[in-house]
Each structure stands twice: as C-alpha cells, then as structure tokens.
Write a protein that holds these residues in place. Sequence first.
Motif, mmCIF file in Angstrom:
data_model
loop_
_atom_site.group_PDB
_atom_site.id
_atom_site.type_symbol
_atom_site.label_atom_id
_atom_site.label_comp_id
_atom_site.label_asym_id
_atom_site.label_seq_id
_atom_site.Cartn_x
_atom_site.Cartn_y
_atom_site.Cartn_z
ATOM 1 N N GLU A 1 0.825 -1.203 0.000
ATOM 2 C CA GLU A 1 0.000 0.000 0.000
ATOM 3 C C GLU A 1 0.862 1.257 0.000
ATOM 4 O OE1 GLU A 1 -2.401 -0.467 3.445
ATOM 5 O OE2 GLU A 1 -3.701 -1.959 2.509
ATOM 6 N N VAL A 2 1.957 1.221 0.733
ATOM 7 C CA VAL A 2 2.871 2.371 0.772
ATOM 8 C C VAL A 2 3.482 2.603 -0.601
ATOM 9 C CG1 VAL A 2 5.034 3.238 1.741
ATOM 10 C CG2 VAL A 2 3.373 2.126 3.230
ATOM 11 N N LEU A 3 3.940 1.539 -1.242
ATOM 12 C CA LEU A 3 4.529 1.676 -2.574
ATOM 13 C C LEU A 3 3.498 2.147 -3.597
ATOM 14 C CD1 LEU A 3 6.850 -1.449 -2.694
ATOM 15 C CD2 LEU A 3 7.519 0.949 -2.439
ATOM 16 N N ALA A 4 2.304 1.591 -3.529
ATOM 17 C CA ALA A 4 1.251 2.005 -4.465
ATOM 18 C C ALA A 4 0.889 3.473 -4.252
ATOM 19 C CB ALA A 4 0.015 1.121 -4.286
ATOM 20 N N GLY A 5 0.788 3.885 -2.995
ATOM 21 C CA GLY A 5 0.495 5.284 -2.698
ATOM 22 C C GLY A 5 1.610 6.217 -3.143
ATOM 23 N N SER A 6 2.851 5.764 -2.969
ATOM 24 C CA SER A 6 3.994 6.581 -3.395
ATOM 25 C C SER A 6 3.993 6.776 -4.902
ATOM 26 C CB SER A 6 5.307 5.930 -2.965
ATOM 27 O OG SER A 6 5.372 5.862 -1.563
ATOM 28 N N TRP A 7 3.762 5.703 -5.641
ATOM 29 C CA TRP A 7 3.725 5.816 -7.103
ATOM 30 C C TRP A 7 2.574 6.696 -7.557
ATOM 31 C CZ3 TRP A 7 7.682 5.310 -9.867
ATOM 32 C CH2 TRP A 7 8.650 4.360 -9.585
ATOM 33 N N LYS A 8 1.430 6.592 -6.875
ATOM 34 C CA LYS A 8 0.283 7.430 -7.237
ATOM 35 C C LYS A 8 0.600 8.903 -6.968
ATOM 36 C CE LYS A 8 -4.021 6.036 -6.759
ATOM 37 N NZ LYS A 8 -5.320 5.638 -6.193
ATOM 38 N N LEU A 9 1.280 9.170 -5.859
ATOM 39 C CA LEU A 9 1.661 10.544 -5.530
ATOM 40 C C LEU A 9 2.633 11.108 -6.558
ATOM 41 C CD1 LEU A 9 1.584 12.900 -3.474
ATOM 42 C CD2 LEU A 9 3.516 11.797 -2.356
ATOM 43 N N ILE A 10 3.635 10.312 -6.935
ATOM 44 C CA ILE A 10 4.607 10.768 -7.931
ATOM 45 C C ILE A 10 3.928 10.971 -9.282
ATOM 46 C CG2 ILE A 10 6.662 10.087 -9.241
ATOM 47 C CD1 ILE A 10 7.690 8.809 -6.634
ATOM 48 N N ALA A 11 3.018 10.081 -9.657
ATOM 49 C CA ALA A 11 2.305 10.227 -10.929
ATOM 50 C C ALA A 11 1.456 11.501 -10.941
ATOM 51 C CB ALA A 11 1.432 8.996 -11.187
ATOM 52 N N THR A 12 0.806 11.795 -9.827
ATOM 53 C CA THR A 12 0.011 13.011 -9.737
ATOM 54 C C THR A 12 0.897 14.247 -9.819
ATOM 55 O OG1 THR A 12 -1.619 11.865 -8.381
ATOM 56 C CG2 THR A 12 -1.653 14.263 -8.317
ATOM 57 N N ALA A 13 2.017 14.227 -9.101
ATOM 58 C CA ALA A 13 2.952 15.356 -9.146
ATOM 59 C C ALA A 13 3.500 15.525 -10.561
ATOM 60 C CB ALA A 13 4.092 15.133 -8.157
ATOM 61 N N TRP A 14 3.776 14.427 -11.252
ATOM 62 C CA TRP A 14 4.305 14.467 -12.616
ATOM 63 C C TRP A 14 3.303 15.148 -13.559
ATOM 64 C CZ3 TRP A 14 8.901 13.698 -14.746
ATOM 65 C CH2 TRP A 14 8.987 13.496 -16.120
ATOM 66 N N ARG A 15 2.016 14.835 -13.387
ATOM 67 C CA ARG A 15 0.993 15.455 -14.237
ATOM 68 C C ARG A 15 0.857 16.944 -13.946
ATOM 69 N NH1 ARG A 15 -1.857 10.760 -12.996
ATOM 70 N NH2 ARG A 15 -3.112 11.873 -11.476
ATOM 71 N N ILE A 16 1.045 17.328 -12.693
ATOM 72 C CA ILE A 16 0.872 18.732 -12.319
ATOM 73 C C ILE A 16 2.049 19.583 -12.784
ATOM 74 C CG2 ILE A 16 0.734 20.313 -10.361
ATOM 75 C CD1 ILE A 16 -0.887 18.126 -8.922
ATOM 76 N N ASP A 17 3.281 19.151 -12.490
ATOM 77 C CA ASP A 17 4.468 19.945 -12.860
ATOM 78 C C ASP A 17 5.670 19.011 -12.960
ATOM 79 O OD1 ASP A 17 6.557 21.739 -13.192
ATOM 80 O OD2 ASP A 17 5.745 23.174 -11.747
ATOM 81 N N ARG A 18 6.061 18.710 -14.180
ATOM 82 C CA ARG A 18 7.145 17.752 -14.393
ATOM 83 C C ARG A 18 8.483 18.277 -13.892
ATOM 84 N NH1 ARG A 18 5.439 15.313 -20.268
ATOM 85 N NH2 ARG A 18 3.714 14.120 -19.423
ATOM 86 N N ARG A 19 8.781 19.533 -14.127
ATOM 87 C CA ARG A 19 10.073 20.098 -13.710
ATOM 88 C C ARG A 19 10.225 20.032 -12.197
ATOM 89 N NH1 ARG A 19 12.389 24.260 -11.450
ATOM 90 N NH2 ARG A 19 10.466 25.386 -11.120
ATOM 91 N N LYS A 20 9.194 20.447 -11.474
ATOM 92 C CA LYS A 20 9.278 20.413 -10.011
ATOM 93 C C LYS A 20 9.380 18.983 -9.482
ATOM 94 C CE LYS A 20 7.131 24.757 -8.735
ATOM 95 N NZ LYS A 20 6.092 25.406 -7.947
#
Length: 85
Positions: free
Chosen positions: A3-22
């Motif tokens: 669950e931690v790994l799945a949540g981490s990947w979901k968080l990174i994917a969301t951040a990637w969609r919002i602002d790739r550079r950041k």
Amino acid sequence: MREVLAGSWKLIATAWRIDRRKTIVSVALMVAGAVAAPLVALALGRMADAVLGGPEQAAALSRGLVTVLCHAGLNLGHNTHNPKI
C-alpha cells in the motif's frame, strides 16, 4: 508495504501530471540528500585517518568534505518540500 509503494507511485504520478520540472527537481534533491548521509560516514573515516597520521592538507580537505556532505544531507531533503523550487 504494498500500500505504501502504491500510494507513493500514485503521488509521484500526480505530481508528474501537475508539474514535471518540479517533480524531477524534488526527486533529485531527495535522492541527493539520501546519498549524502552514508557518504558522511566514509568522509569521517577518511578525516580520522588524515588527522591521526596524514598531512595537514588532507585533514583540512576531509574536514571540508564532511562539512559539505552534512550540509547537503540536512538541507537537500528539507528543500525538497519548498514550493518555490
């Protein structure tokens, strides 16, 4: 753990969609901060060897390396969460 790994990947994917550079900068800062901590131990060992039997110049250089690595380890992780990066 899954669950931690799945949540981490979901968080990174969301951040990637919002602002790739950041996202790239934040991940790079987190990795650099995590790598700095074990390197401090190696630099301290080198500094101890230089202080006990090496030339003064090697001890001073090692001291500077320890200082830079400690600073990096403490500040890079903190600055990862700075919204202005």
